[in-house]
Design a protein around this motif. Structure first.
Motif, PDB file in Angstrom:
ATOM      1  N   ILE A 114     -16.447  -3.446   3.973  1.00 50.32           N
ATOM      2  CA  ILE A 114     -15.545  -2.326   4.226  1.00 50.32           C
ATOM      3  C   ILE A 114     -14.512  -2.290   3.102  1.00 50.32           C
ATOM      4  N   SER A 115     -14.188  -1.102   2.627  1.00 49.52           N
ATOM      5  CA  SER A 115     -13.234  -0.983   1.526  1.00 49.52           C
ATOM      6  C   SER A 115     -11.862  -1.526   1.936  1.00 49.52           C
ATOM      7  N   ILE A 116     -11.157  -2.045   0.961  1.00 54.07           N
ATOM      8  CA  ILE A 116      -9.803  -2.543   1.182  1.00 54.07           C
ATOM      9  C   ILE A 116      -8.911  -1.406   1.693  1.00 54.07           C
ATOM     10  N   GLU A 117      -9.121  -0.185   1.184  1.00 47.53           N
ATOM     11  CA  GLU A 117      -8.311   0.961   1.613  1.00 47.53           C
ATOM     12  C   GLU A 117      -8.437   1.209   3.118  1.00 47.53           C
ATOM     13  N   LEU A 118      -9.649   1.132   3.648  1.00 49.30           N
ATOM     14  CA  LEU A 118      -9.841   1.354   5.080  1.00 49.30           C
ATOM     15  C   LEU A 118      -9.270   0.192   5.888  1.00 49.30           C
ATOM     16  N   LEU A 119      -9.471  -1.023   5.427  1.00 47.35           N
ATOM     17  CA  LEU A 119      -8.890  -2.187   6.127  1.00 47.35           C
ATOM     18  C   LEU A 119      -7.365  -2.062   6.175  1.00 47.35           C
ATOM     19  N   GLU A 120      -6.754  -1.671   5.051  1.00 44.86           N
ATOM     20  CA  GLU A 120      -5.296  -1.509   5.005  1.00 44.86           C
ATOM     21  C   GLU A 120      -4.833  -0.385   5.933  1.00 44.86           C
ATOM     22  N   LYS A 121      -5.613   0.685   6.028  1.00 48.95           N
ATOM     23  CA  LYS A 121      -5.265   1.781   6.937  1.00 48.95           C
ATOM     24  C   LYS A 121      -5.224   1.280   8.378  1.00 48.95           C
ATOM     25  N   TRP A 122      -6.203   0.479   8.763  1.00 50.81           N
ATOM     26  CA  TRP A 122      -6.217  -0.061  10.126  1.00 50.81           C
ATOM     27  C   TRP A 122      -4.997  -0.934  10.392  1.00 50.81           C
ATOM     28  N   VAL A 123      -4.545  -1.681   9.376  1.00 45.40           N
ATOM     29  CA  VAL A 123      -3.337  -2.493   9.533  1.00 45.40           C
ATOM     30  C   VAL A 123      -2.113  -1.583   9.651  1.00 45.40           C
ATOM     31  N   LEU A 124      -2.002  -0.613   8.749  1.00 48.19           N
ATOM     32  CA  LEU A 124      -0.852   0.315   8.782  1.00 48.19           C
ATOM     33  C   LEU A 124      -0.783   1.095  10.091  1.00 48.19           C
ATOM     34  N   ASP A 125      -1.932   1.458  10.637  1.00 50.68           N
ATOM     35  CA  ASP A 125      -1.971   2.195  11.905  1.00 50.68           C
ATOM     36  C   ASP A 125      -1.765   1.294  13.119  1.00 50.68           C
ATOM     37  N   GLY A 126      -1.683  -0.026  12.885  1.00 49.54           N
ATOM     38  CA  GLY A 126      -1.402  -0.966  13.970  1.00 49.54           C
ATOM     39  C   GLY A 126      -2.615  -1.390  14.786  1.00 49.54           C
ATOM     40  N   TYR A 127      -3.813  -1.063  14.309  1.00 48.46           N
ATOM     41  CA  TYR A 127      -5.013  -1.443  15.052  1.00 48.46           C
ATOM     42  C   TYR A 127      -5.417  -2.895  14.806  1.00 48.46           C
ATOM     43  N   LEU A 128      -5.194  -3.364  13.576  1.00 48.69           N
ATOM     44  CA  LEU A 128      -5.537  -4.738  13.198  1.00 48.69           C
ATOM     45  C   LEU A 128      -4.351  -5.368  12.479  1.00 48.69           C
ATOM     46  N   SER A 129      -4.336  -6.683  12.468  1.00 46.07           N
ATOM     47  CA  SER A 129      -3.289  -7.405  11.737  1.00 46.07           C
ATOM     48  C   SER A 129      -3.858  -7.916  10.410  1.00 46.07           C
ATOM     49  N   ASN A 130      -2.977  -8.348   9.531  1.00 46.63           N
ATOM     50  CA  ASN A 130      -3.433  -8.959   8.276  1.00 46.63           C
ATOM     51  C   ASN A 130      -4.263 -10.206   8.554  1.00 46.63           C
ATOM     52  N   GLU A 131      -3.932 -10.931   9.603  1.00 41.22           N
ATOM     53  CA  GLU A 131      -4.697 -12.117   9.983  1.00 41.22           C
ATOM     54  C   GLU A 131      -6.107 -11.715  10.416  1.00 41.22           C
ATOM     55  N   ASP A 132      -6.213 -10.611  11.169  1.00 46.39           N
ATOM     56  CA  ASP A 132      -7.530 -10.101  11.569  1.00 46.39           C
ATOM     57  C   ASP A 132      -8.370  -9.779  10.342  1.00 46.39           C
ATOM     58  N   ILE A 133      -7.762  -9.100   9.377  1.00 40.88           N
ATOM     59  CA  ILE A 133      -8.479  -8.699   8.165  1.00 40.88           C
ATOM     60  C   ILE A 133      -8.987  -9.930   7.412  1.00 40.88           C
ATOM     61  N   ALA A 134      -8.163 -10.965   7.311  1.00 41.38           N
ATOM     62  CA  ALA A 134      -8.584 -12.193   6.620  1.00 41.38           C
ATOM     63  C   ALA A 134      -9.817 -12.798   7.288  1.00 41.38           C
ATOM     64  N   ILE A 135      -9.904 -12.735   8.591  1.00 40.70           N
ATOM     65  CA  ILE A 135     -11.055 -13.253   9.326  1.00 40.70           C
ATOM     66  C   ILE A 135     -12.275 -12.364   9.103  1.00 40.70           C
ATOM     67  N   ILE A 136     -12.090 -11.062   9.186  1.00 37.94           N
ATOM     68  CA  ILE A 136     -13.178 -10.114   9.018  1.00 37.94           C
ATOM     69  C   ILE A 136     -13.800 -10.245   7.626  1.00 37.94           C
ATOM     70  N   ILE A 137     -12.959 -10.375   6.590  1.00 40.78           N
ATOM     71  CA  ILE A 137     -13.454 -10.476   5.207  1.00 40.78           C
ATOM     72  C   ILE A 137     -14.301 -11.734   5.010  1.00 40.78           C
ATOM     73  N   LYS A 138     -14.116 -12.727   5.827  1.00 40.75           N
ATOM     74  CA  LYS A 138     -14.929 -13.948   5.756  1.00 40.75           C
ATOM     75  C   LYS A 138     -16.267 -13.787   6.492  1.00 40.75           C
ATOM     76  N   GLY A 139     -16.512 -12.589   7.060  1.00 38.80           N
ATOM     77  CA  GLY A 139     -17.747 -12.359   7.799  1.00 38.80           C
ATOM     78  C   GLY A 139     -17.747 -13.003   9.167  1.00 38.80           C
ATOM     79  N   LYS A 140     -16.556 -13.217   9.701  1.00 34.14           N
ATOM     80  CA  LYS A 140     -16.403 -13.871  11.002  1.00 34.14           C
ATOM     81  C   LYS A 140     -16.071 -12.865  12.081  1.00 34.14           C
ATOM     82  N   ILE A 141     -16.266 -13.267  13.317  1.00 36.24           N
ATOM     83  CA  ILE A 141     -15.941 -12.454  14.492  1.00 36.24           C
ATOM     84  C   ILE A 141     -14.528 -12.805  14.938  1.00 36.24           C
ATOM     85  N   LEU A 142     -13.779 -11.783  15.342  1.00 36.62           N
ATOM     86  CA  LEU A 142     -12.410 -12.013  15.837  1.00 36.62           C
ATOM     87  C   LEU A 142     -12.446 -12.617  17.222  1.00 36.62           C
TER      88      LEU A 142
END
Length: 142
Positions: A114-142
């Motif tokens: 997923i593009s960094i722009e979309l991941l950042e949008k989800w953080v800005l919109d309050g749907y995900l946290s930066n910690e969530d994104i770090a986990i997702i980028i590792k190919g892991k499940i939250l």
């Protein structure tokens, strides 16, 4: 059975493929239910969870991405604990979209990154946290 899902006017059309349904044959990614498939597509298409107009769709490299939240936690949408729906870009704007559950960043060919722009949008919109994104980028499940 494959079927077209009715949608509101001016929204992308969804085609539900039987091979991605719970009782579908083969070793394909499968949705937990058809309502989950539809609501995941709605979140991707509307760019929010309320189906309200005005937000940009969740698109990365031409593909739609969706997920479901329950009490600010990402829900499982697939039978193998996948939490995101991937809806590949259509060839023509009038074609129906279809998709399946995936775990982002889990493929070596980067098909499900997923593009960094979309991941950042989800953080800005309050749907995900930066910690969530770090986990997702590792190919892991939250």
């Amino acid at each position: 059975m494959d079927r077209e899902i009715s949608r509101d006017d001016n929204r992308r059309a969804l085609f539900s493929r039987s091979k991605h349904q719970l009782n579908g044959s083969g070793n394909h990614s499968k949705w937990l239910s058809q309502p989950i498939e539809e609501s995941t597509f709605d979140s991707a298409d509307y760019g929010n969870f309320t189906k309200s107009e005005g937000d940009a769709s969740w698109i990365s490299d031409g593909n739609l991405w969706g997920f479901q939240l329950n009490s600010n936690n990402i829900q499982t949408v697939g039978t193998k604990n996948q939490q995101f729906g991937f809806f590949p870009a259509t060839r023509n704007p009038t074609d129906h979209w279809h998709g399946y559950p995936v775990i982002p960043f889990s493929e070596k060919n980067k098909k499900y990154n997923i593009s960094i722009e979309l991941l950042e949008k989800w953080v800005l919109d309050g749907y995900l946290s930066n910690e969530d994104i770090a986990i997702i980028i590792k190919g892991k499940i939250l």
